[in-house]
Design an enzyme around this catalytic site. Sequence first.
Site, PDB file in Angstrom:
ATOM      1  N   MET A 102    -102.135  -5.064 -11.023  1.00  0.00           N
ATOM      2  CA  MET A 102    -101.303  -6.138 -10.480  1.00  0.00           C
ATOM      3  C   MET A 102    -102.003  -6.906  -9.363  1.00  0.00           C
ATOM      4  O   MET A 102    -101.680  -8.065  -9.122  1.00  0.00           O
ATOM      5  CB  MET A 102     -99.959  -5.586 -10.004  1.00  0.00           C
ATOM      6  CG  MET A 102     -99.102  -5.047 -11.163  1.00  0.00           C
ATOM      7  SD  MET A 102     -99.041  -6.106 -12.648  1.00  0.00           S
ATOM      8  CE  MET A 102     -98.218  -7.529 -12.036  1.00  0.00           C
TER       9      MET A 102
ATOM     10  N   ILE B 271    -105.990  -6.734 -19.758  1.00  0.00           N
ATOM     11  CA  ILE B 271    -106.452  -5.760 -20.759  1.00  0.00           C
ATOM     12  C   ILE B 271    -106.281  -4.369 -20.166  1.00  0.00           C
ATOM     13  O   ILE B 271    -106.676  -4.119 -19.022  1.00  0.00           O
ATOM     14  CB  ILE B 271    -107.937  -6.011 -21.136  1.00  0.00           C
ATOM     15  CG1 ILE B 271    -108.132  -7.434 -21.677  1.00  0.00           C
ATOM     16  CG2 ILE B 271    -108.423  -4.966 -22.139  1.00  0.00           C
ATOM     17  CD1 ILE B 271    -107.351  -7.768 -22.922  1.00  0.00           C
TER      18      ILE B 271
ATOM     19  N   ILE C  44    -116.074 -15.125 -17.997  1.00  0.00           N
ATOM     20  CA  ILE C  44    -115.425 -15.243 -19.310  1.00  0.00           C
ATOM     21  C   ILE C  44    -114.746 -16.601 -19.441  1.00  0.00           C
ATOM     22  O   ILE C  44    -114.883 -17.282 -20.464  1.00  0.00           O
ATOM     23  CB  ILE C  44    -114.408 -14.105 -19.519  1.00  0.00           C
ATOM     24  CG1 ILE C  44    -115.147 -12.774 -19.701  1.00  0.00           C
ATOM     25  CG2 ILE C  44    -113.501 -14.384 -20.718  1.00  0.00           C
ATOM     26  CD1 ILE C  44    -114.249 -11.552 -19.631  1.00  0.00           C
ATOM     27  N   TYR C  45    -114.024 -17.008 -18.405  1.00  0.00           N
ATOM     28  CA  TYR C  45    -113.287 -18.275 -18.472  1.00  0.00           C
ATOM     29  C   TYR C  45    -114.238 -19.458 -18.612  1.00  0.00           C
ATOM     30  O   TYR C  45    -113.980 -20.379 -19.391  1.00  0.00           O
ATOM     31  CB  TYR C  45    -112.379 -18.444 -17.256  1.00  0.00           C
ATOM     32  CG  TYR C  45    -111.373 -17.321 -17.089  1.00  0.00           C
ATOM     33  CD1 TYR C  45    -110.842 -16.646 -18.187  1.00  0.00           C
ATOM     34  CD2 TYR C  45    -110.945 -16.915 -15.832  1.00  0.00           C
ATOM     35  CE1 TYR C  45    -109.930 -15.615 -18.040  1.00  0.00           C
ATOM     36  CE2 TYR C  45    -110.025 -15.895 -15.678  1.00  0.00           C
ATOM     37  CZ  TYR C  45    -109.526 -15.246 -16.780  1.00  0.00           C
ATOM     38  OH  TYR C  45    -108.616 -14.230 -16.633  1.00  0.00           O
TER      39      TYR C  45
ATOM     40  N   GLU D  98     -85.261  -2.885 -14.310  1.00  0.00           N
ATOM     41  CA  GLU D  98     -85.531  -4.278 -13.955  1.00  0.00           C
ATOM     42  C   GLU D  98     -86.340  -4.959 -15.057  1.00  0.00           C
ATOM     43  O   GLU D  98     -86.061  -6.094 -15.445  1.00  0.00           O
ATOM     44  CB  GLU D  98     -86.290  -4.344 -12.634  1.00  0.00           C
ATOM     45  CG  GLU D  98     -86.658  -5.733 -12.192  1.00  0.00           C
ATOM     46  CD  GLU D  98     -87.500  -5.741 -10.914  1.00  0.00           C
ATOM     47  OE1 GLU D  98     -87.779  -6.846 -10.431  1.00  0.00           O
ATOM     48  OE2 GLU D  98     -87.893  -4.666 -10.426  1.00  0.00           O
TER      49      GLU D  98
ATOM     50  N   ASP E  81     -86.490 -17.600 -23.617  1.00  0.00           N
ATOM     51  CA  ASP E  81     -86.980 -18.651 -22.715  1.00  0.00           C
ATOM     52  C   ASP E  81     -88.116 -19.419 -23.391  1.00  0.00           C
ATOM     53  O   ASP E  81     -89.163 -18.858 -23.696  1.00  0.00           O
ATOM     54  CB  ASP E  81     -87.465 -18.024 -21.409  1.00  0.00           C
ATOM     55  CG  ASP E  81     -87.810 -19.032 -20.341  1.00  0.00           C
ATOM     56  OD1 ASP E  81     -87.981 -20.231 -20.661  1.00  0.00           O
ATOM     57  OD2 ASP E  81     -87.935 -18.616 -19.177  1.00  0.00           O
TER      58      ASP E  81
ATOM     59  N   ASN F 213    -113.513 -12.229  -8.596  1.00  0.00           N
ATOM     60  CA  ASN F 213    -113.431 -11.605  -9.916  1.00  0.00           C
ATOM     61  C   ASN F 213    -114.483 -12.258 -10.826  1.00  0.00           C
ATOM     62  O   ASN F 213    -114.162 -13.030 -11.731  1.00  0.00           O
ATOM     63  CB  ASN F 213    -112.015 -11.752 -10.486  1.00  0.00           C
ATOM     64  CG  ASN F 213    -111.796 -10.917 -11.725  1.00  0.00           C
ATOM     65  OD1 ASN F 213    -112.746 -10.456 -12.355  1.00  0.00           O
ATOM     66  ND2 ASN F 213    -110.536 -10.736 -12.091  1.00  0.00           N
TER      67      ASN F 213
END
Length: 165
Positions: free
Chosen positions: A24, A84, A128-129, A37, A48, A122
């Site tokens: 996270m 991942i 990768i992006y 939750e 949605d 990161n």
Amino acid sequence: MNIRPLEKKDLPHIYQQRNSRSVMALWFEEPYTSFDELSILYDRHVLDQAERRFVIEVDDQFAGVVELMDINTIHRHAEIQIIIHPDFQGQGLAQKGMLAGLEYAFSVLNLHKIYLIVDVDNAAAVHIYKKIGFQEEGCLKQHYFAEGKYHDSYMMGLFANDFKK
């Protein structure tokens, strides 16, 4: 590798991810979600139209999630996120999962632009992006607080016509 829509049966895997501090932190979110939750959120968001959540599977095993968030049909853009599972990292699934999510966004939803936000530290994700075709559009200085400190983050974008080349 295969992607499919997130189902209620996947919630135990999502619960595990949502409560992992290291996972996270990559999304700049607090690692705290109760299963109740999470179930309520699933029920609330399953219809949605501003979101699409896909499970990444390898040999019928849950390997991660790719999400299109804040889908805006007027301006034709959305944010993409991917996680991942640690057991499946290092197998190229982040790139494959992103490509599958982008293909859906551009070819099915007819979106014009997909954007993401990533921690400047990161390096693996940024690599990768960029390899996929995302370009840095700016840097959000000390914008997110995670793991006890503020983080700078790149805003990166990719246009449909650049993806299809």
